[in-house]
Each structure stands twice: as structure tokens, then as C-alpha cells.
Motif scaffolding. Structure first.
Motif, PDB file in Angstrom:
ATOM      1  N   GLU A  43       0.826  -1.202   0.000  1.00 51.65           N
ATOM      2  CA  GLU A  43       0.000   0.000   0.000  1.00 51.65           C
ATOM      3  C   GLU A  43       0.866   1.261   0.000  1.00 51.65           C
ATOM      4  O   GLU A  43       1.994   1.246   0.490  1.00 51.65           O
ATOM      5  CB  GLU A  43      -0.908   0.003   1.230  1.00 51.65           C
ATOM      6  CG  GLU A  43      -1.990  -1.059   1.196  1.00 51.65           C
ATOM      7  CD  GLU A  43      -2.980  -0.904   2.335  1.00 51.65           C
ATOM      8  OE1 GLU A  43      -3.914  -1.715   2.406  1.00 51.65           O
ATOM      9  OE2 GLU A  43      -2.823   0.024   3.150  1.00 51.65           O
ATOM     10  N   GLU A  45       2.163   4.618   1.376  1.00 48.20           N
ATOM     11  CA  GLU A  45       2.281   5.102   2.744  1.00 48.20           C
ATOM     12  C   GLU A  45       2.740   6.550   2.756  1.00 48.20           C
ATOM     13  O   GLU A  45       3.531   6.982   1.909  1.00 48.20           O
ATOM     14  CB  GLU A  45       3.264   4.229   3.543  1.00 48.20           C
ATOM     15  CG  GLU A  45       4.655   4.121   2.974  1.00 48.20           C
ATOM     16  CD  GLU A  45       5.519   3.130   3.733  1.00 48.20           C
ATOM     17  OE1 GLU A  45       5.047   2.486   4.680  1.00 48.20           O
ATOM     18  OE2 GLU A  45       6.706   3.009   3.368  1.00 48.20           O
ATOM     19  N   THR A  98      -4.057  18.474  -0.775  1.00 49.93           N
ATOM     20  CA  THR A  98      -5.451  18.536  -0.374  1.00 49.93           C
ATOM     21  C   THR A  98      -5.791  19.968   0.004  1.00 49.93           C
ATOM     22  O   THR A  98      -4.935  20.697   0.522  1.00 49.93           O
ATOM     23  CB  THR A  98      -5.754  17.591   0.794  1.00 49.93           C
ATOM     24  OG1 THR A  98      -7.120  17.771   1.191  1.00 49.93           O
ATOM     25  CG2 THR A  98      -4.874  17.862   1.989  1.00 49.93           C
ATOM     26  N   SER A 104      -4.298  13.782   7.458  1.00 47.35           N
ATOM     27  CA  SER A 104      -4.865  12.457   7.235  1.00 47.35           C
ATOM     28  C   SER A 104      -4.586  11.983   5.820  1.00 47.35           C
ATOM     29  O   SER A 104      -4.920  12.680   4.856  1.00 47.35           O
ATOM     30  CB  SER A 104      -6.373  12.486   7.467  1.00 47.35           C
ATOM     31  OG  SER A 104      -6.954  11.255   7.083  1.00 47.35           O
ATOM     32  N   PRO A 105      -3.962  10.812   5.662  1.00 48.07           N
ATOM     33  CA  PRO A 105      -3.620  10.336   4.308  1.00 48.07           C
ATOM     34  C   PRO A 105      -4.822  10.270   3.368  1.00 48.07           C
ATOM     35  O   PRO A 105      -4.680  10.523   2.163  1.00 48.07           O
ATOM     36  CB  PRO A 105      -3.038   8.943   4.565  1.00 48.07           C
ATOM     37  CG  PRO A 105      -2.480   9.023   5.944  1.00 48.07           C
ATOM     38  CD  PRO A 105      -3.444   9.897   6.701  1.00 48.07           C
ATOM     39  N   ARG A 106      -6.003   9.963   3.914  1.00 47.68           N
ATOM     40  CA  ARG A 106      -7.165   9.795   3.046  1.00 47.68           C
ATOM     41  C   ARG A 106      -7.668  11.111   2.475  1.00 47.68           C
ATOM     42  O   ARG A 106      -8.480  11.117   1.557  1.00 47.68           O
ATOM     43  CB  ARG A 106      -8.281   9.102   3.832  1.00 47.68           C
ATOM     44  CG  ARG A 106      -7.996   7.641   4.114  1.00 47.68           C
ATOM     45  CD  ARG A 106      -9.117   6.987   4.872  1.00 47.68           C
ATOM     46  NE  ARG A 106      -9.265   7.535   6.218  1.00 47.68           N
ATOM     47  CZ  ARG A 106     -10.189   7.147   7.081  1.00 47.68           C
ATOM     48  NH1 ARG A 106     -11.067   6.224   6.722  1.00 47.68           N
ATOM     49  NH2 ARG A 106     -10.245   7.676   8.283  1.00 47.68           N
ATOM     50  N   ALA A 107      -7.211  12.212   3.029  1.00 51.74           N
ATOM     51  CA  ALA A 107      -7.680  13.526   2.562  1.00 51.74           C
ATOM     52  C   ALA A 107      -7.015  13.973   1.269  1.00 51.74           C
ATOM     53  O   ALA A 107      -7.519  14.859   0.589  1.00 51.74           O
ATOM     54  CB  ALA A 107      -7.452  14.572   3.638  1.00 51.74           C
ATOM     55  N   ASP A 109      -6.230  14.203  -2.357  1.00 52.21           N
ATOM     56  CA  ASP A 109      -6.984  13.804  -3.533  1.00 52.21           C
ATOM     57  C   ASP A 109      -6.427  14.374  -4.834  1.00 52.21           C
ATOM     58  O   ASP A 109      -7.032  14.204  -5.895  1.00 52.21           O
ATOM     59  CB  ASP A 109      -8.449  14.218  -3.376  1.00 52.21           C
ATOM     60  CG  ASP A 109      -8.615  15.704  -3.057  1.00 52.21           C
ATOM     61  OD1 ASP A 109      -9.770  16.155  -2.937  1.00 52.21           O
ATOM     62  OD2 ASP A 109      -7.602  16.416  -2.935  1.00 52.21           O
ATOM     63  N   TRP A 111      -2.959  14.248  -7.081  1.00 48.18           N
ATOM     64  CA  TRP A 111      -1.720  13.457  -7.150  1.00 48.18           C
ATOM     65  C   TRP A 111      -0.927  13.805  -8.394  1.00 48.18           C
ATOM     66  O   TRP A 111      -1.481  14.066  -9.464  1.00 48.18           O
ATOM     67  CB  TRP A 111      -2.060  11.975  -7.175  1.00 48.18           C
ATOM     68  CG  TRP A 111      -2.684  11.513  -5.907  1.00 48.18           C
ATOM     69  CD1 TRP A 111      -4.007  11.553  -5.578  1.00 48.18           C
ATOM     70  CD2 TRP A 111      -2.006  10.957  -4.781  1.00 48.18           C
ATOM     71  NE1 TRP A 111      -4.197  11.055  -4.308  1.00 48.18           N
ATOM     72  CE2 TRP A 111      -2.989  10.675  -3.802  1.00 48.18           C
ATOM     73  CE3 TRP A 111      -0.677  10.666  -4.501  1.00 48.18           C
ATOM     74  CZ2 TRP A 111      -2.668  10.110  -2.566  1.00 48.18           C
ATOM     75  CZ3 TRP A 111      -0.363  10.095  -3.276  1.00 48.18           C
ATOM     76  CH2 TRP A 111      -1.341   9.832  -2.314  1.00 48.18           C
TER      77      TRP A 111
END
Length: 121
Positions: A43, A45, A98, A104-107, A109, A111
Motif C-alpha cells: 500500500e 504510505e 489537499t 490524514s492520508p485519506r484527505a 486527492d 496526485w
């Protein structure tokens, strides 16, 4: 904003590299910026985060004290200075952004394409 990472390459253990993330379209000062890395089969990181104010930073434990994230507002570019590199740092490195004020890694969006870093033993 569009992101373009560069600066990867082959380096020996203990060496250094500086990655660059050039932004276009919008100023990076409006974004929280980060570097991620990914090894094939694993994954992605998070490695380092730089807040929108360009002052607050956070690092993954495995790079703390060796890597530094920074920003040049005039160049609209974010950097990752990597020192004391180890073979386990070998990965594709990506920059991301972001609009949110969060680490937070999920934030993240937005790339850019990655750049390969290979550390030989």
C-alpha cells in the motif's frame, strides 16, 4: 493544481537525494502538501506532510530525522530532502495535495506522477 514530481534516481546507502514537486495552475500555499511512497505490491504510505502555512510538518517514524519537507513559494514547488538513505527507502515517491487542513492520508486527492528512488546496498 497539477503536480509533477522529479529528482528520483539511484543512490548508495547513506547518500542523499532531493525530490521536487512542481505545481502549476494554482499556488501551493493554498494546499496541505505531502509526500507518499509505494513499493510494488504494498500500500501507498505517507512519508511527510507540510501544512498550508508552510510551517507545520509531520513525518512518518521511519523517516523522522532523515527527511525534510519544505516549500519554495516563489518557485511554487515542494521539496523532500532525503538524507542517510537506506535500501528500505527504495520506492516510487509521489507528491499529493489537499484543500483540507489535515495530515490524514485519506484527505489527499490531488496526485502527481511518481518518481523512482532506488537505494543500493
Amino acid at each position: 493544481v497539477q503536480l509533477q514530481a522529479s529528482g528520483g534516481g539511484l543512490v548508495q546507502t547513506g547518500g542523499s537525494l532531493r525530490l521536487s514537486c512542481a505545481a502549476s495552475g494554482r499556488a501551493v500555499t493554498g494546499y496541505t502538501m505531502a509526500w507518499f511512497r509505494q513499493v510494488t505490491g504494498n500500500e501507498r504510505e505517507i512519508v511527510a506532510v507540510l501544512s498550508q502555512n508552510g510551517v507545520t510538518t509531520s513525518y512518518a517514524a521511519f523517516v523522522k530525522g532523515r527527511f525534510t519537507i519544505s516549500r519554495d513559494d516563489g518557485q511554487n514547488t515542494v521539496y523532500l530532502q532525503m538524507n542517510s538513505l537506506k535500501p528500505e527507502d527504495t520506492a516510487i515517491y509521489f507528491c499529493a495535495a489537499t484543500h483540507l487542513n489535515t495530515a490524514s492520508p485519506r484527505a489527499f486527492d490531488i496526485w502527481g506522477r511518481g518518481t523512482q528512488v532506488t537505494v543500493s546496498s
